[in-house]
Design a protein around this motif. Structure first.
Motif, PDB file in Angstrom:
ATOM      1  N   ILE A 111       0.844  -1.202   0.000  1.00  0.00           N
ATOM      2  CA  ILE A 111       0.000   0.000   0.000  1.00  0.00           C
ATOM      3  C   ILE A 111       0.877   1.248   0.000  1.00  0.00           C
ATOM      4  O   ILE A 111       0.597   2.229  -0.699  1.00  0.00           O
ATOM      5  CB  ILE A 111      -0.956  -0.018   1.210  1.00  0.00           C
ATOM      6  N   GLY A 112       1.986   1.187   0.756  1.00  0.00           N
ATOM      7  CA  GLY A 112       2.903   2.324   0.759  1.00  0.00           C
ATOM      8  C   GLY A 112       3.539   2.575  -0.586  1.00  0.00           C
ATOM      9  O   GLY A 112       3.893   3.705  -0.932  1.00  0.00           O
ATOM     10  N   ASP A 113       3.696   1.511  -1.396  1.00  0.00           N
ATOM     11  CA  ASP A 113       4.260   1.646  -2.740  1.00  0.00           C
ATOM     12  C   ASP A 113       3.236   2.132  -3.756  1.00  0.00           C
ATOM     13  O   ASP A 113       3.551   2.257  -4.947  1.00  0.00           O
ATOM     14  CB  ASP A 113       4.830   0.308  -3.206  1.00  0.00           C
ATOM     15  N   THR A 158       5.295   9.682  -6.687  1.00  0.00           N
ATOM     16  CA  THR A 158       5.231  11.142  -6.719  1.00  0.00           C
ATOM     17  C   THR A 158       6.569  11.764  -6.337  1.00  0.00           C
ATOM     18  O   THR A 158       7.001  12.763  -6.926  1.00  0.00           O
ATOM     19  CB  THR A 158       4.130  11.636  -5.761  1.00  0.00           C
ATOM     20  N   ARG A 159       7.243  11.164  -5.369  1.00  0.00           N
ATOM     21  CA  ARG A 159       8.479  11.769  -4.860  1.00  0.00           C
ATOM     22  C   ARG A 159       9.735  11.288  -5.578  1.00  0.00           C
ATOM     23  O   ARG A 159      10.814  11.825  -5.357  1.00  0.00           O
ATOM     24  CB  ARG A 159       8.604  11.482  -3.362  1.00  0.00           C
ATOM     25  N   TRP A 160       9.644  10.255  -6.385  1.00  0.00           N
ATOM     26  CA  TRP A 160      10.825   9.765  -7.109  1.00  0.00           C
ATOM     27  C   TRP A 160      10.385   9.019  -8.358  1.00  0.00           C
ATOM     28  O   TRP A 160       9.221   8.675  -8.526  1.00  0.00           O
ATOM     29  CB  TRP A 160      11.678   8.855  -6.208  1.00  0.00           C
ATOM     30  N   ASP A 199      15.638   6.727 -10.397  1.00  0.00           N
ATOM     31  CA  ASP A 199      16.388   7.035  -9.174  1.00  0.00           C
ATOM     32  C   ASP A 199      16.574   5.810  -8.284  1.00  0.00           C
ATOM     33  O   ASP A 199      17.378   5.863  -7.344  1.00  0.00           O
ATOM     34  CB  ASP A 199      15.663   8.119  -8.375  1.00  0.00           C
ATOM     35  N   LYS A 200      15.829   4.738  -8.534  1.00  0.00           N
ATOM     36  CA  LYS A 200      15.869   3.557  -7.682  1.00  0.00           C
ATOM     37  C   LYS A 200      16.717   2.428  -8.256  1.00  0.00           C
ATOM     38  O   LYS A 200      16.840   1.375  -7.626  1.00  0.00           O
ATOM     39  CB  LYS A 200      14.442   3.042  -7.435  1.00  0.00           C
ATOM     40  N   LEU A 201      17.290   2.620  -9.435  1.00  0.00           N
ATOM     41  CA  LEU A 201      18.106   1.547 -10.020  1.00  0.00           C
ATOM     42  C   LEU A 201      19.347   1.280  -9.182  1.00  0.00           C
ATOM     43  O   LEU A 201      19.838   0.141  -9.118  1.00  0.00           O
ATOM     44  CB  LEU A 201      18.486   1.905 -11.456  1.00  0.00           C
ATOM     45  N   GLY A 202      19.883   2.315  -8.557  1.00  0.00           N
ATOM     46  CA  GLY A 202      21.019   2.107  -7.661  1.00  0.00           C
ATOM     47  C   GLY A 202      20.646   1.210  -6.499  1.00  0.00           C
ATOM     48  O   GLY A 202      21.424   0.350  -6.077  1.00  0.00           O
TER      49      GLY A 202
END
Length: 447
Positions: A22-24, A299-301, A305-308
């Motif tokens: 849900i947070g995702d 919304t925030r990313w 940006d998450k591939l790292g």
């Protein structure tokens, strides 16, 4: 009072997974059935999420308490200071924390609890928090633990200089939208059945290109999943990973085409139907089912940006796989060395037992030979006492046979046998009776 305690008990693994989902942003394709909705209702009853079922649509969002729980693994202090501890008081926590610290300092520096219950796991978490918050950790040492939410719980007290430093996530650059992708990525996209709409496909290709470039730096390979054409694999020297890149779908209302085509008047009302359409948001999933990790556009990313974080997770898993492999190899070497030592001792025991049996046999034969020679001498008396020449001749013939048999079995007459026997080869059939119980004499450990 009982209801308040239940409300703030630690969540189960299943509830934490649904809370994280849900947070995702409730991405599609994670759950194979609708039982997650029941779990979401249970979370809503504990003020962690808000579930909206109006207009025949289902949605859920985190409350402030739910966001707090995901960050800290517990309920906010103002609403759960008593409930989160259950029936355990502050003095109980302090006493349990002191006992845990004593075990860590007097033992091997490690405490392992196999498959603890949720209540036990929460109790250890409180103890760890108490030790850290009250500065009870000895100087120069730090606490490390694994299995916070699932599996065995392992707590270690290690020297600060020996503690593993957390490496920052690597920076993975996604090529510009107009940059060319490599032939490898172009071929992979052509073979893979990605659940991505045409408008979003160019960006999906660039993200795959960024993943492929990072794989090349590490010497890893990337290819289509041989078992699922919707997924791709990353293969490392230690292990392989399966991943999926897909677009999240959202509900959109469209006129019913059949009714629209049959409408007679332009002002005629046409009912709307809900269909799934692409949202433009991409999700990258590592693994499948309930143990999967996902990184998504939010919304925030952005996913870029998450591939790292993805490669940091892969690096950790590769390191863990390498550690497990080294542990298996060390264990195999230990078992092989134990088998070699046991086989050597068993061979020596067999040779000793063989010579002991030879010695016993020689002593038996020597005594028997002496008895035969004494018997032959007694036959002389019988020959002297007989008057019949034929009978005397018959006895002499028997006497000769007795003396010959004595010479044959007498070990002193076989000089080549009067030595300690050390066979050049000893087979498993020989030393098997002398191997330790449970150790196979016919098979040296190989796995």
């Amino acid at each position: 009072m009982l209801a308040q305690v239940r409300r703030n008990e630690p969540l189960t693994d299943r509830q934490v997974e649904v809370l994280q989902w849900i947070g995702d942003g409730c991405p599609d394709g994670v759950w194979r059935d609708f039982t997650y909705k029941t779990t979401a209702i249970a979370l809503a009853s504990r003020a962690l999420v808000v579930v909206d079922r109006r207009r025949k649509q289902w949605s859920a969002a985190l409350t402030d308490a739910g966001q707090f729980y995901l960050r800290h693994g517990r309920f906010p202090t103002d609403s759960a200071s008593a409930g989160d501890r259950g029936s355990e008081t502050g003095s109980d926590t302090e006493r349990f924390a002191s006992e845990l610290l004593q075990q860590l300092r007097t033992g091997t520096g490690q405490v392992t609890v196999e498959a603890p219950s949720d209540r036990q796991r929460a109790r250890y978490r409180r103890a760890l928090h108490h030790l850290i918050a009250h500065h009870r950790i000895p100087g120069g040492y730090v606490l490390r633990h694994s299995g916070r939410d699932r599996g065995d719980l392992t707590i270690r007290l290690v020297r600060e200089r020996d503690a593993v430093k957390t490496e920052p996530a690597p920076t993975v650059r996604v090529p510009d939208a107009d940059a060319e992708v490599s032939p490898q990525v172009r071929e992979l996209v052509a073979r893979m059945q990605m659940a991505v709409t045409d408008p979003t496909m160019p960006r999906a290709r660039q993200i795959l290109q960024a993943i492929a470039d990072e794989n090349t730096k590490r010497g890893w390979a990337m290819d289509l999943d041989p078992h699922d054409e919707r997924r791709f694999t990353i293969t490392t020297p230690e292990c392989s990973f399966d991943l999926a890149l897909r677009e999240e779908l959202v509900d959109a209302e469209f006129p019913d085409t059949d009714t629209l085509s049959a409408a007679k008047y332009p002002w005629q009302r046409v009912p709307l139907k809900v269909r799934k359409v692409g949202s433009g948001r991409l999700t990258l999933q590592l693994g499948q089912y309930y143990r999967a990790r996902t990184w998504s556009d939010r919304t925030r990313w952005r996913l870029d940006d998450k591939l790292g974080a993805l490669f940091a997770e892969l690096d950790n898993r590769v390191a863990a796989a390498a550690e497990e492999r080294r542990a298996r190899e060390a264990d195999l070497l230990r078992r092989q060395q134990a088998w070699d030592q046991a086989a050597h001792v068993a061979e020596q025991a067999y040779v000793f037992d063989l010579n002991r049996r030879r010695l016993t046999d020689q002593l038996t034969r020597r005594r028997h030979a002496d008895d035969l020679r004494e018997y032959a001498e007694r036959l002389d008396e019988r020959i002297s006492s007989t008057d019949d020449a034929a009978t005397a001749a018959s006895i002499r013939g028997w006497q000769q046979f007795v003396r010959t048999e004595a010479d044959r079995i007498d070990p002193l007459g076989h000089v080549d046998r009067l030595a300690y026997l050390d066979p050049t080869t000893v087979g498993p059939d020989d030393f098997a009776p002398f191997m330790p119980k449970g150790m196979n004499p016919y098979r040296r450990p190989t796995d």
